[in-house]
Design an enzyme around this catalytic site. Structure first.
Site, short mmCIF file in Angstrom:
data_model
loop_
_atom_site.label_atom_id
_atom_site.label_comp_id
_atom_site.label_asym_id
_atom_site.label_seq_id
_atom_site.Cartn_x
_atom_site.Cartn_y
_atom_site.Cartn_z
CG HIS A 97 53.95 96.58 21.16
ND1 HIS A 97 55.21 96.91 21.23
CD2 HIS A 97 53.31 96.98 22.38
CE1 HIS A 97 55.56 97.30 22.63
NE2 HIS A 97 54.32 97.24 23.14
CG ASP A 144 57.70 91.73 20.05
OD1 ASP A 144 58.36 90.80 19.56
OD2 ASP A 144 58.35 92.65 20.49
#
Length: 106
Positions: A75, A78
């Site tokens: 995450h 990203d």
């Protein structure tokens, strides 16, 4: 510092970078070029901080899996990649806004 806290710092800095990029674009839409540049500079600073953390994590991993890959780490990565792409696109869009503004004022 605990790995999870380091990863959260990465997410925070990447999020700041993306937010400043979008604020820069909003300022450009209002033809406030100094504010747009100020927000872009802040976006670059936040991205640099996030990138430093990423580099430290890569170094600590040593290419052999010392850093466990978790959903929060993915995450964070990203977020960083999206922030970097957002800033690059915003810079191009602001450039186009300025070009159009110059043409309109001729």
């Amino acid at each position: 510092m605990e790995l999870e806290n380091i990863i959260m710092e990465l997410i925070i800095h990447a999020g700041e970078s993306r937010s400043f990029s979008m604020e820069s674009l909003r300022a450009a839409r209002a033809y406030d070029w100094p504010l747009a540049e100020q927000h872009l500079a802040a976006a670059k600073t936040a991205a640099r901080e996030a990138h430093l953390i990423q580099t430290q994590l890569i170094g600590a991993d040593e290419g052999v899996g010392n850093i466990p890959v978790s959903l929060i780490l993915v995450h964070a990565q990203d977020h960083l990649m999206n922030a970097m792409l957002c800033r690059e696109l915003v810079e191009e869009i602001i450039y186009l806004h300025r070009e159009i503004s110059v043409l309109k004022n001729r």
